[in-house]
Design a protein around this motif. Structure first.
Motif, mmCIF file in Angstrom:
data_model
loop_
_atom_site.group_PDB
_atom_site.id
_atom_site.type_symbol
_atom_site.label_atom_id
_atom_site.label_comp_id
_atom_site.label_asym_id
_atom_site.label_seq_id
_atom_site.Cartn_x
_atom_site.Cartn_y
_atom_site.Cartn_z
ATOM 1 N N GLU A 92 0.821 -1.210 0.000
ATOM 2 C CA GLU A 92 0.000 0.000 0.000
ATOM 3 C C GLU A 92 0.856 1.261 0.000
ATOM 4 O OE1 GLU A 92 -4.148 -1.425 2.062
ATOM 5 O OE2 GLU A 92 -2.607 -0.592 3.370
ATOM 6 N N GLU A 93 1.951 1.228 0.720
ATOM 7 C CA GLU A 93 2.863 2.381 0.735
ATOM 8 C C GLU A 93 3.427 2.634 -0.666
ATOM 9 O OE1 GLU A 93 7.070 3.588 2.839
ATOM 10 O OE2 GLU A 93 5.710 2.277 3.937
ATOM 11 N N LYS A 94 3.800 1.552 -1.349
ATOM 12 C CA LYS A 94 4.312 1.697 -2.718
ATOM 13 C C LYS A 94 3.241 2.250 -3.646
ATOM 14 C CE LYS A 94 7.779 -1.861 -2.192
ATOM 15 N NZ LYS A 94 8.075 -3.280 -2.315
ATOM 16 N N LEU A 95 2.010 1.769 -3.493
ATOM 17 C CA LEU A 95 0.911 2.263 -4.327
ATOM 18 C C LEU A 95 0.703 3.761 -4.118
ATOM 19 C CD1 LEU A 95 -1.744 -0.586 -3.939
ATOM 20 C CD2 LEU A 95 -0.423 -0.025 -5.987
ATOM 21 N N LEU A 96 0.746 4.199 -2.866
ATOM 22 C CA LEU A 96 0.549 5.618 -2.571
ATOM 23 C C LEU A 96 1.720 6.459 -3.059
ATOM 24 C CD1 LEU A 96 -0.961 5.375 1.011
ATOM 25 C CD2 LEU A 96 -2.152 6.042 -1.088
ATOM 26 N N ASN A 97 2.929 5.947 -2.899
ATOM 27 C CA ASN A 97 4.119 6.704 -3.297
ATOM 28 C C ASN A 97 4.267 6.836 -4.812
ATOM 29 O OD1 ASN A 97 4.870 7.232 -0.673
ATOM 30 N ND2 ASN A 97 6.224 5.456 -0.531
ATOM 31 N N MET A 98 3.593 5.969 -5.567
ATOM 32 C CA MET A 98 3.650 6.071 -7.032
ATOM 33 C C MET A 98 2.998 7.366 -7.505
ATOM 34 S SD MET A 98 2.739 2.269 -8.318
ATOM 35 C CE MET A 98 3.843 0.908 -8.114
ATOM 36 N N GLY A 99 2.039 7.847 -6.746
ATOM 37 C CA GLY A 99 1.392 9.108 -7.085
ATOM 38 C C GLY A 99 0.562 9.063 -8.359
ATOM 39 N N VAL A 100 0.039 7.896 -8.698
ATOM 40 C CA VAL A 100 -0.776 7.765 -9.903
ATOM 41 C C VAL A 100 -2.250 7.625 -9.518
ATOM 42 C CG1 VAL A 100 1.062 6.744 -11.289
ATOM 43 C CG2 VAL A 100 -0.448 5.253 -9.982
ATOM 44 N N ARG A 101 -3.125 7.966 -10.455
ATOM 45 C CA ARG A 101 -4.563 7.850 -10.194
ATOM 46 C C ARG A 101 -5.097 6.476 -10.565
ATOM 47 N NH1 ARG A 101 -7.643 13.009 -10.273
ATOM 48 N NH2 ARG A 101 -9.209 11.801 -11.358
ATOM 49 N N GLU A 102 -4.389 5.789 -11.459
ATOM 50 C CA GLU A 102 -4.784 4.456 -11.892
ATOM 51 C C GLU A 102 -3.549 3.569 -11.989
ATOM 52 O OE1 GLU A 102 -6.679 4.965 -15.669
ATOM 53 O OE2 GLU A 102 -8.606 5.456 -14.754
ATOM 54 N N ILE A 103 -3.760 2.275 -11.745
ATOM 55 C CA ILE A 103 -2.667 1.315 -11.865
ATOM 56 C C ILE A 103 -3.228 0.017 -12.428
ATOM 57 C CG2 ILE A 103 -2.926 0.503 -9.482
ATOM 58 C CD1 ILE A 103 0.194 0.219 -9.486
ATOM 59 N N ALA A 104 -2.469 -0.617 -13.286
ATOM 60 C CA ALA A 104 -2.902 -1.890 -13.880
ATOM 61 C C ALA A 104 -2.896 -2.982 -12.818
ATOM 62 C CB ALA A 104 -1.976 -2.270 -15.025
ATOM 63 N N SER A 105 -3.870 -3.869 -12.896
ATOM 64 C CA SER A 105 -3.929 -4.966 -11.934
ATOM 65 C C SER A 105 -2.669 -5.825 -12.016
ATOM 66 C CB SER A 105 -5.174 -5.816 -12.166
ATOM 67 O OG SER A 105 -5.176 -6.361 -13.465
ATOM 68 N N SER A 106 -2.062 -5.881 -13.194
ATOM 69 C CA SER A 106 -0.826 -6.659 -13.349
ATOM 70 C C SER A 106 0.311 -6.063 -12.520
ATOM 71 C CB SER A 106 -0.418 -6.733 -14.815
ATOM 72 O OG SER A 106 -0.221 -5.440 -15.349
ATOM 73 N N ALA A 107 0.342 -4.722 -12.397
ATOM 74 C CA ALA A 107 1.375 -4.073 -11.583
ATOM 75 C C ALA A 107 1.162 -4.382 -10.102
ATOM 76 C CB ALA A 107 1.368 -2.572 -11.818
ATOM 77 N N VAL A 108 -0.089 -4.416 -9.681
ATOM 78 C CA VAL A 108 -0.394 -4.774 -8.292
ATOM 79 C C VAL A 108 0.023 -6.224 -8.059
ATOM 80 C CG1 VAL A 108 -2.195 -5.024 -6.545
ATOM 81 C CG2 VAL A 108 -2.294 -3.118 -8.156
ATOM 82 N N GLY A 109 -0.267 -7.097 -9.023
ATOM 83 C CA GLY A 109 0.127 -8.496 -8.911
ATOM 84 C C GLY A 109 1.632 -8.663 -8.780
ATOM 85 N N GLU A 110 2.390 -7.859 -9.509
ATOM 86 C CA GLU A 110 3.853 -7.925 -9.406
ATOM 87 C C GLU A 110 4.328 -7.501 -8.010
ATOM 88 O OE1 GLU A 110 6.023 -9.230 -11.535
ATOM 89 O OE2 GLU A 110 4.403 -9.698 -12.937
ATOM 90 N N LEU A 111 3.689 -6.479 -7.445
ATOM 91 C CA LEU A 111 4.036 -6.056 -6.082
ATOM 92 C C LEU A 111 3.752 -7.172 -5.087
ATOM 93 C CD1 LEU A 111 2.614 -2.399 -6.074
ATOM 94 C CD2 LEU A 111 5.026 -3.077 -6.161
ATOM 95 N N VAL A 112 2.624 -7.849 -5.261
ATOM 96 C CA VAL A 112 2.262 -8.959 -4.380
ATOM 97 C C VAL A 112 3.285 -10.083 -4.518
ATOM 98 C CG1 VAL A 112 0.551 -10.777 -3.937
ATOM 99 C CG2 VAL A 112 -0.203 -8.430 -4.360
ATOM 100 N N MET A 113 3.669 -10.393 -5.750
ATOM 101 C CA MET A 113 4.643 -11.468 -5.956
ATOM 102 C C MET A 113 5.978 -11.152 -5.287
ATOM 103 S SD MET A 113 3.702 -13.019 -9.719
ATOM 104 C CE MET A 113 5.371 -13.200 -10.115
ATOM 105 N N ARG A 114 6.416 -9.898 -5.361
ATOM 106 C CA ARG A 114 7.685 -9.516 -4.706
ATOM 107 C C ARG A 114 7.609 -9.738 -3.201
ATOM 108 N NH1 ARG A 114 8.277 -3.916 -7.200
ATOM 109 N NH2 ARG A 114 8.152 -4.538 -9.354
ATOM 110 N N GLU A 115 6.488 -9.351 -2.605
ATOM 111 C CA GLU A 115 6.342 -9.515 -1.157
ATOM 112 C C GLU A 115 6.237 -10.988 -0.774
ATOM 113 O OE1 GLU A 115 6.684 -7.357 1.320
ATOM 114 O OE2 GLU A 115 7.070 -5.745 -0.108
ATOM 115 N N LEU A 116 5.494 -11.771 -1.556
ATOM 116 C CA LEU A 116 5.370 -13.198 -1.257
ATOM 117 C C LEU A 116 6.700 -13.916 -1.407
ATOM 118 C CD1 LEU A 116 1.940 -14.128 -2.881
ATOM 119 C CD2 LEU A 116 2.500 -14.078 -0.445
ATOM 120 N N LYS A 117 7.499 -13.479 -2.364
ATOM 121 C CA LYS A 117 8.815 -14.097 -2.562
ATOM 122 C C LYS A 117 9.681 -13.908 -1.325
ATOM 123 C CE LYS A 117 12.451 -14.293 -6.058
ATOM 124 N NZ LYS A 117 12.929 -13.703 -7.315
ATOM 125 N N LYS A 118 9.558 -12.735 -0.683
ATOM 126 C CA LYS A 118 10.316 -12.479 0.551
ATOM 127 C C LYS A 118 9.771 -13.295 1.719
ATOM 128 C CE LYS A 118 10.767 -7.625 -0.620
ATOM 129 N NZ LYS A 118 10.354 -6.288 -0.179
#
Length: 148
Positions: A92-118
């Motif tokens: 959520e912090e990354k989503l807010l810091n991007m400063g965009v009004r819209e984001i592709a669901s694929s980009a959110v999925g990539e963020l989730v994958m990075r966190e799950l990998k850790k």
């Protein structure tokens, strides 16, 4: 605040403190009717970007949906609820810091994958297999060879 056990609207705050993350307020409440206790969290109301689905639909960001998909991937894995909560907060912090009004669901999925990998490699592979629509074992093998 309604009691989650009996639905009574009369509850009282028993204890208030800053949550471990430092970003929210944790309140212990007790129902005036059934006397059961429960915890609530107060977070700042911020504007997350709208999520653009593959078919072009725009939906509101939903923390519950994100948390649910991560918990599904982490089912029966040795990862604590606190670790999952912190991972969601980082996303959520990354989503807010991007400063965009819209984001592709694929980009959110990539963020989730990075966190799950850790957090857990098995959960990472589970999520990736659904997220990337694996067709057969070769897809799993390729993921494991390149990403893990």
């Amino acid at each position: 605040m309604k009691c989650p056990f009996c639905g009574n609207a009369e509850t009282q705050v028993v204890e208030t403190r800053v949550a471990e993350d430092g970003e929210s307020i944790r309140r212990r409440r007790q129902c005036a009717h059934c006397e059961k206790r429960f915890t609530t969290y107060e977070r700042p109301d911020v504007a997350f970007p709208a999520v653009v689905k593959k078919d072009g639909r725009r939906v509101e960001y939903d923390r519950g949906r994100l948390l649910g998909s991560m918990k599904l991937a982490l089912r029966k894995r040795p990862v604590s609820t606190e670790q999952v909560d912190r991972a969601v907060e980082r996303i959520e912090e990354k989503l807010l810091n991007m400063g965009v009004r819209e984001i592709a669901s694929s980009a959110v999925g990539e963020l989730v994958m990075r966190e799950l990998k850790k957090l857990d490699k098995v959960a990472y592979v589970r999520f990736a297999s659904v997220y990337r629509s694996f067709e057969d074992v070769r897809d799993f093998t390729a993921l494991i060879k390149t990403d893990i």
